[in-house]
Design a protein around this motif. Structure first.
Motif, PDB file in Angstrom:
ATOM      1  N   ASP A  17       0.818  -1.219   0.000  1.00 18.02           N
ATOM      2  CA  ASP A  17       0.000   0.000   0.000  1.00 18.02           C
ATOM      3  C   ASP A  17       0.845   1.259   0.000  1.00 18.02           C
ATOM      4  OD1 ASP A  17      -0.479   0.870   3.382  1.00 18.02           O
ATOM      5  OD2 ASP A  17       0.752  -0.800   2.691  1.00 18.02           O
ATOM      6  N   SER A  18       2.156   1.132   0.291  1.00 21.27           N
ATOM      7  CA  SER A  18       3.051   2.290   0.310  1.00 21.27           C
ATOM      8  C   SER A  18       3.655   2.500  -1.082  1.00 21.27           C
ATOM      9  CB  SER A  18       4.161   2.077   1.338  1.00 21.27           C
ATOM     10  OG  SER A  18       5.184   3.047   1.189  1.00 21.27           O
ATOM     11  N   LEU A  19       3.430   3.665  -1.652  1.00 21.85           N
ATOM     12  CA  LEU A  19       3.955   3.941  -2.988  1.00 21.85           C
ATOM     13  C   LEU A  19       5.480   3.892  -3.040  1.00 21.85           C
ATOM     14  CD1 LEU A  19       3.494   4.715  -5.934  1.00 21.85           C
ATOM     15  CD2 LEU A  19       3.380   7.124  -5.208  1.00 21.85           C
ATOM     16  N   PRO A  20       6.206   4.530  -2.093  1.00 23.79           N
ATOM     17  CA  PRO A  20       7.676   4.449  -2.134  1.00 23.79           C
ATOM     18  C   PRO A  20       8.190   2.999  -2.051  1.00 23.79           C
ATOM     19  CG  PRO A  20       7.005   6.222  -0.669  1.00 23.79           C
ATOM     20  CD  PRO A  20       5.771   5.461  -1.004  1.00 23.79           C
ATOM     21  N   ASP A  21       7.596   2.203  -1.148  1.00 26.34           N
ATOM     22  CA  ASP A  21       8.020   0.801  -1.028  1.00 26.34           C
ATOM     23  C   ASP A  21       7.679   0.008  -2.281  1.00 26.34           C
ATOM     24  OD1 ASP A  21       9.004   1.315   1.481  1.00 26.34           O
ATOM     25  OD2 ASP A  21       7.303   0.438   2.559  1.00 26.34           O
ATOM     26  N   ARG A  22       6.539   0.330  -2.879  1.00 28.03           N
ATOM     27  CA  ARG A  22       6.129  -0.360  -4.097  1.00 28.03           C
ATOM     28  C   ARG A  22       7.078  -0.034  -5.251  1.00 28.03           C
ATOM     29  NH1 ARG A  22       1.209   1.192  -3.688  1.00 28.03           N
ATOM     30  NH2 ARG A  22       0.999   2.622  -5.444  1.00 28.03           N
ATOM     31  N   LYS A  23       7.501   1.201  -5.339  1.00 29.96           N
ATOM     32  CA  LYS A  23       8.455   1.601  -6.376  1.00 29.96           C
ATOM     33  C   LYS A  23       9.813   0.932  -6.154  1.00 29.96           C
ATOM     34  CE  LYS A  23       5.977   4.422  -8.907  1.00 29.96           C
ATOM     35  NZ  LYS A  23       5.706   4.109 -10.341  1.00 29.96           N
ATOM     36  N   LEU A  24      10.222   0.830  -4.890  1.00 34.16           N
ATOM     37  CA  LEU A  24      11.509   0.220  -4.581  1.00 34.16           C
ATOM     38  C   LEU A  24      11.521  -1.259  -4.970  1.00 34.16           C
ATOM     39  CD1 LEU A  24      14.306   0.118  -3.250  1.00 34.16           C
ATOM     40  CD2 LEU A  24      13.151  -0.278  -1.054  1.00 34.16           C
ATOM     41  N   ILE A  25      10.499  -1.997  -4.558  1.00 33.65           N
ATOM     42  CA  ILE A  25      10.471  -3.427  -4.869  1.00 33.65           C
ATOM     43  C   ILE A  25      10.354  -3.643  -6.371  1.00 33.65           C
ATOM     44  CG2 ILE A  25       7.970  -3.683  -4.582  1.00 33.65           C
ATOM     45  CD1 ILE A  25      10.673  -6.220  -3.566  1.00 33.65           C
ATOM     46  N   GLU A  26       9.634  -2.762  -7.055  1.00 33.91           N
ATOM     47  CA  GLU A  26       9.520  -2.882  -8.508  1.00 33.91           C
ATOM     48  C   GLU A  26      10.881  -2.697  -9.182  1.00 33.91           C
ATOM     49  OE1 GLU A  26       7.028  -0.891 -12.254  1.00 33.91           O
ATOM     50  OE2 GLU A  26       6.927   0.004 -10.253  1.00 33.91           O
ATOM     51  N   ARG A  27      11.637  -1.714  -8.717  1.00 34.39           N
ATOM     52  CA  ARG A  27      12.958  -1.465  -9.302  1.00 34.39           C
ATOM     53  C   ARG A  27      13.918  -2.628  -9.037  1.00 34.39           C
ATOM     54  NH1 ARG A  27      14.288   2.595  -6.550  1.00 34.39           N
ATOM     55  NH2 ARG A  27      16.089   1.861  -5.351  1.00 34.39           N
ATOM     56  N   LEU A  28      13.887  -3.160  -7.814  1.00 31.00           N
ATOM     57  CA  LEU A  28      14.765  -4.284  -7.480  1.00 31.00           C
ATOM     58  C   LEU A  28      14.428  -5.525  -8.314  1.00 31.00           C
ATOM     59  CD1 LEU A  28      14.883  -3.988  -3.561  1.00 31.00           C
ATOM     60  CD2 LEU A  28      16.639  -3.290  -5.208  1.00 31.00           C
ATOM     61  N   LEU A  29      13.150  -5.780  -8.499  1.00 26.39           N
ATOM     62  CA  LEU A  29      12.734  -6.948  -9.271  1.00 26.39           C
ATOM     63  C   LEU A  29      13.129  -6.808 -10.746  1.00 26.39           C
ATOM     64  CD1 LEU A  29       9.211  -7.545  -7.675  1.00 26.39           C
ATOM     65  CD2 LEU A  29      11.149  -9.128  -7.592  1.00 26.39           C
ATOM     66  N   LYS A  30      12.945  -5.636 -11.289  1.00 28.62           N
ATOM     67  CA  LYS A  30      13.313  -5.424 -12.693  1.00 28.62           C
ATOM     68  C   LYS A  30      14.819  -5.512 -12.884  1.00 28.62           C
ATOM     69  CE  LYS A  30       9.367  -2.710 -14.333  1.00 28.62           C
ATOM     70  NZ  LYS A  30       8.915  -1.419 -14.908  1.00 28.62           N
ATOM     71  N   THR A  31      15.574  -5.017 -11.905  1.00 33.32           N
ATOM     72  CA  THR A  31      17.031  -5.120 -11.982  1.00 33.32           C
ATOM     73  C   THR A  31      17.468  -6.579 -11.982  1.00 33.32           C
ATOM     74  OG1 THR A  31      17.276  -3.009 -10.798  1.00 33.32           O
ATOM     75  CG2 THR A  31      19.200  -4.467 -10.852  1.00 33.32           C
ATOM     76  N   SER A  32      16.671  -7.424 -11.336  1.00 36.79           N
ATOM     77  CA  SER A  32      16.975  -8.859 -11.274  1.00 36.79           C
ATOM     78  C   SER A  32      16.302  -9.642 -12.399  1.00 36.79           C
ATOM     79  CB  SER A  32      16.521  -9.422  -9.918  1.00 36.79           C
ATOM     80  OG  SER A  32      17.180  -8.752  -8.852  1.00 36.79           O
ATOM     81  N   SER A  33      15.850  -8.909 -13.427  1.00 34.36           N
ATOM     82  CA  SER A  33      15.295  -9.524 -14.655  1.00 34.36           C
ATOM     83  C   SER A  33      13.957 -10.213 -14.441  1.00 34.36           C
ATOM     84  CB  SER A  33      16.297 -10.524 -15.264  1.00 34.36           C
ATOM     85  OG  SER A  33      17.520  -9.877 -15.559  1.00 34.36           O
ATOM     86  N   PHE A  34      13.155  -9.718 -13.513  1.00 33.94           N
ATOM     87  CA  PHE A  34      11.804 -10.236 -13.335  1.00 33.94           C
ATOM     88  C   PHE A  34      10.816  -9.344 -14.082  1.00 33.94           C
ATOM     89  CE2 PHE A  34      13.776 -11.968  -9.434  1.00 33.94           C
ATOM     90  CZ  PHE A  34      13.384 -13.302  -9.538  1.00 33.94           C
ATOM     91  N   GLN A  35       9.729  -9.941 -14.561  1.00 34.36           N
ATOM     92  CA  GLN A  35       8.589  -9.182 -15.046  1.00 34.36           C
ATOM     93  C   GLN A  35       7.741  -8.827 -13.831  1.00 34.36           C
ATOM     94  OE1 GLN A  35       6.170 -11.251 -17.914  1.00 34.36           O
ATOM     95  NE2 GLN A  35       4.396  -9.935 -17.561  1.00 34.36           N
ATOM     96  N   VAL A  36       7.276  -7.579 -13.740  1.00 38.66           N
ATOM     97  CA  VAL A  36       6.657  -7.102 -12.504  1.00 38.66           C
ATOM     98  C   VAL A  36       5.259  -6.540 -12.756  1.00 38.66           C
ATOM     99  CG1 VAL A  36       6.947  -5.671 -10.451  1.00 38.66           C
ATOM    100  CG2 VAL A  36       8.961  -6.463 -11.716  1.00 38.66           C
ATOM    101  N   THR A  37       4.339  -6.903 -11.869  1.00 40.38           N
ATOM    102  CA  THR A  37       3.030  -6.267 -11.780  1.00 40.38           C
ATOM    103  C   THR A  37       2.869  -5.791 -10.340  1.00 40.38           C
ATOM    104  OG1 THR A  37       2.030  -7.691 -13.455  1.00 40.38           O
ATOM    105  CG2 THR A  37       0.532  -6.602 -11.934  1.00 40.38           C
TER     106      THR A  37
END
Length: 224
Positions: A17-37
């Protein structure tokens, strides 16, 4: 010339529910070559997974949205308004179609009882916030293990379907063979009494003739 086909990246659904945390996890996942929703609540996560039907008002941010949603892992915050991460975990594990999807819980609070409760309910990992890039390396082994379980269940289903088809075809074959054996047996059994009775009668006649030849003829005594 052989053309190499790139393997599709693993798809991760991130819930926070936290936008900053959601952006952080999205960036980390993409850096690790995951597709993210990413979604901002447990309810929207369930709706995205198809448990509550489709809702046009739902806003999700995904790299690619296909007609058939294929999520390989779910990572969710624990403390969220409405449906908590623990509640979302229970819903997923109660679903026959989603229970094999690995679930990772995140929390900024290091509470052992909370961690143990999530792990006992079926969570694969419990990350303390802030989540780091090194945590992403722990995700792929859970996805690979989940895929092995899916293949195993698929093989079990194939074996069961083959067994059912064989069972349904066997009764016809068995009944025909039983009919043949039952029809042939009375003939065999009924022929034996006739053969035995004729043999016994012939033997009796031969024994009587032999007795007549061996035993001397007796004469009645004459009275003076």
């Amino acid at each position: 010339m052989a053309v190499a086909i790139a393997e599709a990246p693993f798809h991760v659904l991130a819930v926070d529910d936290s936008l900053p945390d959601r952006k952080l996890i999205e960036r980390l996942l993409k850096t690790s070559s995951f597709q993210v929703t990413t979604v901002d609540s447990g309810t929207k996560a369930l709706e995205f997974l198809g448990l509550h039907g489709e809702d046009a008002s739902i806003s999700v941010h995904a790299d690619h949205l296909d007609v058939e949603v294929n999520v390989n892992l779910i990572i969710t915050d624990y403390c969220m308004p409405g449906m908590t991460g623990y509640d979302l975990l229970k819903k997923i594990k109660e679903s026959s179609s989603l229970r094999d999807i690995p679930v990772v819980i995140m929390s900024s609070e290091n509470i052992p009882s909370r961690i143990n409760r999530c792990l006992e309910e079926g969570a694969n990992e419990f990350f303390l916030k802030p989540v780091r890039l090194s945590d992403m390396s722990k995700l792929k082994p859970h996805i690979m293990k989940s895929r092995c379980k899916e293949h195993y269940h698929q093989e079990e289903d194939d074996l069961l379907s083959n067994s059912d088809s064989n069972t349904s075809s066997n009764p016809t074959n068995n009944s025909s063979s039983d009919t043949i054996s039952n029809n042939s047996n009375p003939t065999n059994y009924s022929s034996n009494p006739t053969d035995n009775s004729s043999g016994d009668s012939s033997s009796a006649r031969k024994r009587k003739a032999a007795d007549d030849e061996i035993l001397p003829k007796t004469s009645r005594p004459r009275h003076s």
